[in-house]
Write an enzyme that holds these catalytic residues in place. Sequence first.
Site, mmCIF file in Angstrom:
data_model
loop_
_atom_site.group_PDB
_atom_site.id
_atom_site.type_symbol
_atom_site.label_atom_id
_atom_site.label_comp_id
_atom_site.label_asym_id
_atom_site.label_seq_id
_atom_site.Cartn_x
_atom_site.Cartn_y
_atom_site.Cartn_z
ATOM 1 N N GLY A 239 0.585 -1.435 -0.292
ATOM 2 C CA GLY A 239 0.292 -0.089 0.488
ATOM 3 C C GLY A 239 0.970 1.150 0.245
ATOM 4 O O GLY A 239 -0.016 2.237 -0.484
ATOM 5 N N GLU A 277 3.756 -7.021 2.475
ATOM 6 C CA GLU A 277 3.427 -7.205 0.425
ATOM 7 C C GLU A 277 3.440 -5.910 0.016
ATOM 8 O O GLU A 277 2.642 -5.456 -1.257
ATOM 9 C CB GLU A 277 2.430 -7.503 0.185
ATOM 10 C CG GLU A 277 2.128 -8.773 1.541
ATOM 11 C CD GLU A 277 0.750 -9.344 1.818
ATOM 12 O OE1 GLU A 277 -0.451 -8.212 1.447
ATOM 13 O OE2 GLU A 277 0.322 -10.631 2.138
ATOM 14 N N ARG A 280 3.071 -1.506 -6.180
ATOM 15 C CA ARG A 280 3.792 -0.972 -6.516
ATOM 16 C C ARG A 280 4.598 0.037 -6.517
ATOM 17 O O ARG A 280 5.806 0.932 -6.907
ATOM 18 C CB ARG A 280 2.665 0.222 -6.423
ATOM 19 C CG ARG A 280 2.386 1.832 -7.063
ATOM 20 C CD ARG A 280 1.044 2.899 -6.406
ATOM 21 N NE ARG A 280 -0.220 2.086 -6.370
ATOM 22 C CZ ARG A 280 -1.338 2.045 -7.081
ATOM 23 N NH1 ARG A 280 -0.965 3.522 -8.189
ATOM 24 N NH2 ARG A 280 -1.784 1.985 -6.380
ATOM 25 N N TYR A 320 -9.718 5.733 -12.278
ATOM 26 C CA TYR A 320 -9.547 6.354 -10.769
ATOM 27 C C TYR A 320 -8.858 7.310 -11.114
ATOM 28 O O TYR A 320 -7.975 8.078 -9.944
ATOM 29 C CB TYR A 320 -8.226 5.311 -10.214
ATOM 30 C CG TYR A 320 -7.738 4.138 -10.096
ATOM 31 C CD1 TYR A 320 -8.996 3.226 -9.000
ATOM 32 C CD2 TYR A 320 -7.139 3.938 -10.933
ATOM 33 C CE1 TYR A 320 -8.927 1.533 -9.335
ATOM 34 C CE2 TYR A 320 -6.851 2.003 -10.876
ATOM 35 C CZ TYR A 320 -7.710 1.274 -10.215
ATOM 36 O OH TYR A 320 -7.869 -0.166 -10.439
ATOM 37 N N CYS A 348 -13.724 4.800 -28.744
ATOM 38 C CA CYS A 348 -14.709 5.818 -28.818
ATOM 39 C C CYS A 348 -15.579 5.866 -27.998
ATOM 40 O O CYS A 348 -16.743 4.847 -26.898
ATOM 41 C CB CYS A 348 -15.896 5.063 -29.420
ATOM 42 S SG CYS A 348 -14.908 3.568 -31.251
ATOM 43 N N TYR A 377 0.228 -1.767 -11.944
ATOM 44 C CA TYR A 377 -1.050 -1.658 -12.485
ATOM 45 C C TYR A 377 -1.281 -1.389 -13.937
ATOM 46 O O TYR A 377 -2.721 -0.242 -13.934
ATOM 47 C CB TYR A 377 -1.974 -0.781 -11.394
ATOM 48 C CG TYR A 377 -2.150 -1.477 -9.729
ATOM 49 C CD1 TYR A 377 -2.095 -2.750 -9.709
ATOM 50 C CD2 TYR A 377 -0.852 -0.624 -8.912
ATOM 51 C CE1 TYR A 377 -2.067 -3.536 -8.075
ATOM 52 C CE2 TYR A 377 -0.723 -1.849 -7.666
ATOM 53 C CZ TYR A 377 -1.575 -3.163 -7.635
ATOM 54 O OH TYR A 377 -1.112 -3.354 -6.212
HETATM 55 N N1 LLP Z 1 -1.784 -6.892 -0.803
HETATM 56 C C1 LLP Z 1 -2.672 -7.070 -1.000
HETATM 57 C C2 LLP Z 1 -3.498 -7.446 -0.090
HETATM 58 C C3 LLP Z 1 -3.461 -6.392 -2.064
HETATM 59 O O1 LLP Z 1 -4.373 -6.658 -1.972
HETATM 60 C C4 LLP Z 1 -2.855 -5.667 -2.404
HETATM 61 C C5 LLP Z 1 -3.330 -3.881 -3.929
HETATM 62 C C6 LLP Z 1 -1.430 -4.720 -2.288
HETATM 63 C C7 LLP Z 1 -1.007 -6.116 -1.536
HETATM 64 C C8 LLP Z 1 0.329 -4.556 -3.437
HETATM 65 O O2 LLP Z 1 -0.460 -2.830 -2.865
HETATM 66 P P1 LLP Z 1 0.699 -1.514 -3.418
HETATM 67 O O3 LLP Z 1 1.525 -2.357 -2.477
HETATM 68 O O4 LLP Z 1 0.573 -1.999 -4.783
HETATM 69 O O5 LLP Z 1 -0.105 -0.376 -2.931
HETATM 70 N N2 LLP Z 1 -4.867 -1.288 -9.679
HETATM 71 C C9 LLP Z 1 -4.852 -0.516 -9.057
HETATM 72 C C10 LLP Z 1 -4.138 -0.744 -7.660
HETATM 73 C C11 LLP Z 1 -4.994 -2.023 -6.623
HETATM 74 C C12 LLP Z 1 -4.649 -2.492 -5.552
HETATM 75 C C13 LLP Z 1 -4.989 -3.633 -4.900
HETATM 76 N N3 LLP Z 1 -4.065 -3.970 -4.029
HETATM 77 C C14 LLP Z 1 -4.348 1.220 -9.123
HETATM 78 O O6 LLP Z 1 -4.156 0.557 -10.397
HETATM 79 O O7 LLP Z 1 -4.083 1.374 -8.417
#
Ligand code: LLP
Length: 424
Positions: A239, A277, A280, A320, A348, A377
């Site tokens: 996150g 985890e 991004r 988003y 389109c 993503y």
């Molecule tokens: N762990 C879990 C349980 C998750 O659901 C997620 C992301 C992560 C780790 C990784 O999160 P990160 O470190 O990447 O923020 N498609 C959206 C983002 C969706 C994130 C979903 N879960 C976008 O393009 O912003």
Amino acid sequence: MDHFDYKNGRICAESVPLAHIAKAVGTPFYCYATATIERHYRVFSQALEGLDSTICYAVKANGNTAVIRTLARLGAGADVVSGGELKRALVAGVPHDKIVFSGVAKTREEMAAALDAGVMQINVESEAELAILNQVAVARGVQAPVAIRVNPDVDAGTHEKITTGRTEHKFGIEWTRVHQVYAEAAAMPGIRTSGVAVHIGSQITDLEPFRAAFIKVRDLVAMLRADGHAIGRIDLGGGLGIPYGEAGANGSVPTPEAYGKMVKEVVGDLGCHVLVEPGRVIVGNAGILVAKIVYIKEGSTRTFVIVDAAMNDLIRPTLYNAYHAIVPVAEPPADAAWKEVDVVGPVCETGDTFGSQRKLPPLEAGDLLAFRTAGAYGAVQASVYNSRSLVPEVLVRDGAFAVVRERIDTDDILARETFPDWMD
Ligand code: LLP
């Protein structure tokens, strides 16, 4: 520092000019820089130094097997959310015992695959799922290594579509049910519960929501231990947000160092193995999408720069309202007269807009544009909408590049479509 910089008047990925790749591969394409992926992984792991921890890279951010392998070679584990991602992580060389299986709706088949692979941990998100996992494990004569994902009811303060930690969200076990669920799990022969998991959302640009959630986890671990549960592992999710703005106007996001320091402060003395985890923050800045300008369309109120990439290739702006910096691949001369244009794709839908009123130098059809910060993503959320091709992915390392996923075109897809007999 993302290793996509102007050198001799053109953007290079590490030392490969993007224009060379465009010539060889065609446009649009995603391009990832190995140096950036590796750097971000190292910075993140240094931030956690001193903590007994494993970085389980969130495969959903970028599931390309060459990208995963780049990280696996540095020692990363993986966080997967489907049987497909589990396969990818294993094919890419992530050790089975460094894989965490998350997700709200794991099927029996996915549970069986995870148990057979010998994953480190399965994060359970509902009592219904716990009961099924118990059955699947008992049938195989094993105990599933489980962490219960709890919903801490903390607002992550991010985009509504990617915030996950409030009671009204579908994720995790509600705070008030947690003790009951651990007690149920302890009585199940196919379940070995050893952890607590939490994940409150994505693109979080403030440490306080993380801190609030992690404090709740810490207190919960103490209470669960007092109840007699042996909790040896906590999973803090991903996150951490990243800057998406133009260089120099990035807005502020917490550094991995600050995040790591906070994690150590809050949970460092629990005596738990800590899983994180991140997705991004590892790969976001390590990728860009390169497109070619097809037409320039001068309107009475707007100038449209129409490119050959579209919302199907990079859906984040329309889904988003995400901002991706857009830059010309050829460095503009110092005296260029920049003006505001709308950068749009060919699909389109008015939503097929990458940026409105963006300042860009004079451009013409055939020029290349790059959409920055598209490593997370981006390609993973691509589709073939409008019967467009599935965008290819290229990985660069120093002066070399390789196509790590070919373009999948309409012929490939048509080969999987058939007419029913009655149309003969
Ligand atoms: N762990 C879990 C349980 C998750 O659901 C997620 C992301 C992560 C780790 C990784 O999160 P990160 O470190 O990447 O923020 N498609 C959206 C983002 C969706 C994130 C979903 N879960 C976008 O393009 O912003």
